[in-house]
Design an enzyme around this catalytic site. Structure first.
Site, PDB file in Angstrom:
ATOM      1  N   HIS A  17       0.862  -1.200   0.000  1.00  0.00           N
ATOM      2  CA  HIS A  17       0.000   0.000   0.000  1.00  0.00           C
ATOM      3  C   HIS A  17       0.888   1.237   0.000  1.00  0.00           C
ATOM      4  O   HIS A  17       1.475   1.596   1.016  1.00  0.00           O
ATOM      5  CB  HIS A  17      -0.905   0.012   1.251  1.00  0.00           C
ATOM      6  CG  HIS A  17      -1.839   1.181   1.293  1.00  0.00           C
ATOM      7  ND1 HIS A  17      -3.193   1.044   1.502  1.00  0.00           N
ATOM      8  CD2 HIS A  17      -1.634   2.508   1.158  1.00  0.00           C
ATOM      9  CE1 HIS A  17      -3.762   2.230   1.489  1.00  0.00           C
ATOM     10  NE2 HIS A  17      -2.830   3.144   1.285  1.00  0.00           N
ATOM     11  N   HIS A  19       1.508   5.385  -1.696  1.00  0.00           N
ATOM     12  CA  HIS A  19       1.159   6.560  -2.505  1.00  0.00           C
ATOM     13  C   HIS A  19       2.439   7.135  -3.098  1.00  0.00           C
ATOM     14  O   HIS A  19       3.327   7.546  -2.362  1.00  0.00           O
ATOM     15  CB  HIS A  19       0.474   7.629  -1.649  1.00  0.00           C
ATOM     16  CG  HIS A  19      -0.804   7.161  -1.032  1.00  0.00           C
ATOM     17  ND1 HIS A  19      -2.029   7.322  -1.641  1.00  0.00           N
ATOM     18  CD2 HIS A  19      -1.045   6.498   0.130  1.00  0.00           C
ATOM     19  CE1 HIS A  19      -2.972   6.793  -0.870  1.00  0.00           C
ATOM     20  NE2 HIS A  19      -2.399   6.278   0.210  1.00  0.00           N
ATOM     21  N   LYS A 102      -9.420  -0.184  -5.709  1.00  0.00           N
ATOM     22  CA  LYS A 102      -9.467   0.431  -4.385  1.00  0.00           C
ATOM     23  C   LYS A 102     -10.815   1.091  -4.142  1.00  0.00           C
ATOM     24  O   LYS A 102     -11.306   1.835  -4.986  1.00  0.00           O
ATOM     25  CB  LYS A 102      -8.358   1.493  -4.298  1.00  0.00           C
ATOM     26  CG  LYS A 102      -8.376   2.316  -3.031  1.00  0.00           C
ATOM     27  CD  LYS A 102      -7.764   1.576  -1.866  1.00  0.00           C
ATOM     28  CE  LYS A 102      -7.910   2.334  -0.567  1.00  0.00           C
ATOM     29  NZ  LYS A 102      -6.657   2.628   0.085  1.00  0.00           N
ATOM     30  N   HIS A 139     -10.498   1.222   2.020  1.00  0.00           N
ATOM     31  CA  HIS A 139     -10.273   2.202   3.083  1.00  0.00           C
ATOM     32  C   HIS A 139     -11.466   2.057   4.021  1.00  0.00           C
ATOM     33  O   HIS A 139     -12.575   2.481   3.696  1.00  0.00           O
ATOM     34  CB  HIS A 139     -10.185   3.628   2.509  1.00  0.00           C
ATOM     35  CG  HIS A 139      -9.887   4.648   3.558  1.00  0.00           C
ATOM     36  ND1 HIS A 139      -8.672   5.294   3.656  1.00  0.00           N
ATOM     37  CD2 HIS A 139     -10.627   5.097   4.604  1.00  0.00           C
ATOM     38  CE1 HIS A 139      -8.684   6.104   4.708  1.00  0.00           C
ATOM     39  NE2 HIS A 139      -9.874   6.012   5.292  1.00  0.00           N
ATOM     40  N   HIS A 177      -4.497  -0.595   5.988  1.00  0.00           N
ATOM     41  CA  HIS A 177      -4.002   0.202   7.131  1.00  0.00           C
ATOM     42  C   HIS A 177      -4.911   0.125   8.364  1.00  0.00           C
ATOM     43  O   HIS A 177      -5.462   1.110   8.810  1.00  0.00           O
ATOM     44  CB  HIS A 177      -3.757   1.662   6.740  1.00  0.00           C
ATOM     45  CG  HIS A 177      -4.824   2.301   5.874  1.00  0.00           C
ATOM     46  ND1 HIS A 177      -6.153   2.300   6.191  1.00  0.00           N
ATOM     47  CD2 HIS A 177      -4.728   2.956   4.701  1.00  0.00           C
ATOM     48  CE1 HIS A 177      -6.822   2.939   5.249  1.00  0.00           C
ATOM     49  NE2 HIS A 177      -5.977   3.342   4.328  1.00  0.00           N
ATOM     50  N   ASP A 250       1.525   2.725   3.509  1.00  0.00           N
ATOM     51  CA  ASP A 250       0.670   3.901   3.338  1.00  0.00           C
ATOM     52  C   ASP A 250       1.493   5.178   3.391  1.00  0.00           C
ATOM     53  O   ASP A 250       1.003   6.204   3.868  1.00  0.00           O
ATOM     54  CB  ASP A 250      -0.459   3.929   4.380  1.00  0.00           C
ATOM     55  CG  ASP A 250      -1.600   4.863   3.962  1.00  0.00           C
ATOM     56  OD1 ASP A 250      -1.641   5.268   2.783  1.00  0.00           O
ATOM     57  OD2 ASP A 250      -2.430   5.202   4.819  1.00  0.00           O
TER      58      ASP A 250
HETATM   59  O1  DOR Z   1      -3.348   9.521   5.641  1.00  0.00           O
HETATM   60  C1  DOR Z   1      -3.740   9.216   4.530  1.00  0.00           C
HETATM   61  N1  DOR Z   1      -3.226   9.785   3.420  1.00  0.00           N
HETATM   62  N2  DOR Z   1      -4.722   8.328   4.412  1.00  0.00           N
HETATM   63  C2  DOR Z   1      -5.300   8.060   3.244  1.00  0.00           C
HETATM   64  O2  DOR Z   1      -6.198   7.273   3.221  1.00  0.00           O
HETATM   65  C3  DOR Z   1      -4.878   8.774   2.015  1.00  0.00           C
HETATM   66  C4  DOR Z   1      -3.526   9.263   2.129  1.00  0.00           C
HETATM   67  C5  DOR Z   1      -3.179  10.262   1.057  1.00  0.00           C
HETATM   68  O3  DOR Z   1      -3.415   9.994  -0.114  1.00  0.00           O
HETATM   69  O4  DOR Z   1      -2.634  11.324   1.387  1.00  0.00           O
HETATM   70 ZN    ZN Z   2      -3.334   5.088   1.616  1.00  0.00          ZN
END
Ligand code: DOR
Ligand code: ZN
Length: 346
Positions: A17, A19, A102, A139, A177, A250
């Site tokens: 997971h 970003h 997702k 989520h 998460h 995450d």
């Molecule tokens: O803390 C987070 N940031 N939780 C999420 O679900 C998305 C993520 C983000 O894309 O910044």
């Molecule tokens: Zn995330």
């Protein structure tokens, strides 16, 4: 895995997971992940979101372009579920090797406004995912002003996930998460079609970190950090050797000006030192031996992918986390900036 007091050799891990963002941010954060992990599941919540297979493949190309020459890092792409997703995208995804979709409840977190208000509206999509073996990444938080922000995961499990699992019992899901003892218990007791990822920050910090000496925006993420009993339950689950729990950082980079302001964004940037943070959490439980399964095997097994055969070495050396990482004219603040981590990938 071979283990001496100061070094540890283990199969290379994967991040289930992550970003990575796009553009400058992508170019500046990717190498941290690619140095530690063989593969990562890439979150689709860009602006605009990755809702189509073609968009996912183009995004994958940009990630590959941003990699250092000869890097063998493999980004595993996902699609962002919307209520108007055409059924044909499921078939196309299957054909093009996209493993997972997702589901963001609309309004739950960063760039989730195009997400799902009611999963019953995408029954046909879910049914086809179940049939085609595409995973559903969730989520797991309700979006309801009347529900306390610290209870949103627990309420999601009770009111949404239960009925969803009941209707699609063989749809492989990952509750992403997880942050609560209720989630740990639920995942443990449900069958083989449910697993969960756990972040390093939820293993290392409880909600006190948000307020230590003043408001701490770099510890603000969603689902939000919970109380200490929840952290202990997550540590137990992660280090238990139960293959239903595996690594998902995450890591969610936002530039300093978007974190240190009114309406600051949710997300902890942990890609910089992710493995070191996990090693520290496992060491705190005297469970370093369990790290390899959690980080390198269980996720691949659940996704039905081969385990990595190449290895990495972690060494126990103190290392000061930089104050920031420069991104063009902006800064990214890693979790625990200016403080120490105790392990390093060599
Ligand atoms: O803390 C987070 N940031 N939780 C999420 O679900 C998305 C993520 C983000 O894309 O910044
Ligand atoms: Zn995330």
């Amino acid at each position: 895995m071979s283990n001496t007091q100061n070094t540890m050799i283990m199969a290379q891990p994967d991040d289930w997971h992550l970003h990575l963002r796009d553009g400058n941010l992508l170019n500046n954060v990717l190498s941290f992940t690619a140095k530690q992990f063989a593969r990562a599941v890439i979150m689709p919540n860009l602006s605009p979101p990755i809702t189509k297979v073609d968009l996912a493949l183009a995004y994958r190309d940009r990630i590959i372009q941003a990699l250092a020459p000869l890097s063998s890092f493999n980004p595993l792409m996902t699609l962002y579920l919307t209520e108007d997703m055409p059924l044909s995208e499921v078939h196309k995804a299957k054909e093009m090797g996209i493993l997972a979709f997702k589901m963001y409840p609309a309004g739950a977190t960063t760039n989730s406004h195009s997400g799902i208000k009611d999963w019953r509206k995408i029954r046909k999509i879910l049914e086809s995912m179940q049939k085609n073996g595409i995973l559903l990444l969730i989520h797991g938080e309700v979006v309801d002003e009347k529900v306390d922000v610290f209870s949103r995961e627990e309420v999601f499990i009770e009111t949404q996930l239960g009925p969803l699992r009941h209707e699609f019992p063989e749809l492989k899901m990952v509750l992403e998460h997880i942050t609560t003892e209720q989630a740990v218990e639920y995942v443990k007791t449900e069958g083989e079609y449910l697993a969960a990822t756990i972040t390093a920050h939820h293993l290392l910090y409880n909600r006190n970190a948000l307020f230590k000496g003043g408001l701490q925006p770099h510890y603000y993420c969603l689902p939000i950090l919970k109380g200490e009993t929840h952290r202990q339950a997550l540590l137990q689950a992660a280090t238990s050797g139960n293959p239903k729990f595996f690594l998902g950082t995450d890591s969610a980079p936002h530039t300093q000006n978007r974190k240190e302001c009114a309406f600051g964004c949710a997300g902890c940037f942990t890609a910089y030192h992710a493995l070191a943070l996990y090693a520290e959490a496992f060491e705190s439980m005297d469970a370093l031996k369990q790290l390899e399964g959690f980080a390198s095997f269980f996720g691949a097994d659940y996704y039905g992918l081969p385990r990595n055969t190449q290895t990495i070495m972690l060494r126990k050396v103190a290392h000061k986390v930089p104050e920031y990482i420069e991104v063009e004219n902006e800064r990214l603040i890693p979790l625990r900036a200016n403080e120490w981590v105790h392990w390093q990938v060599v």
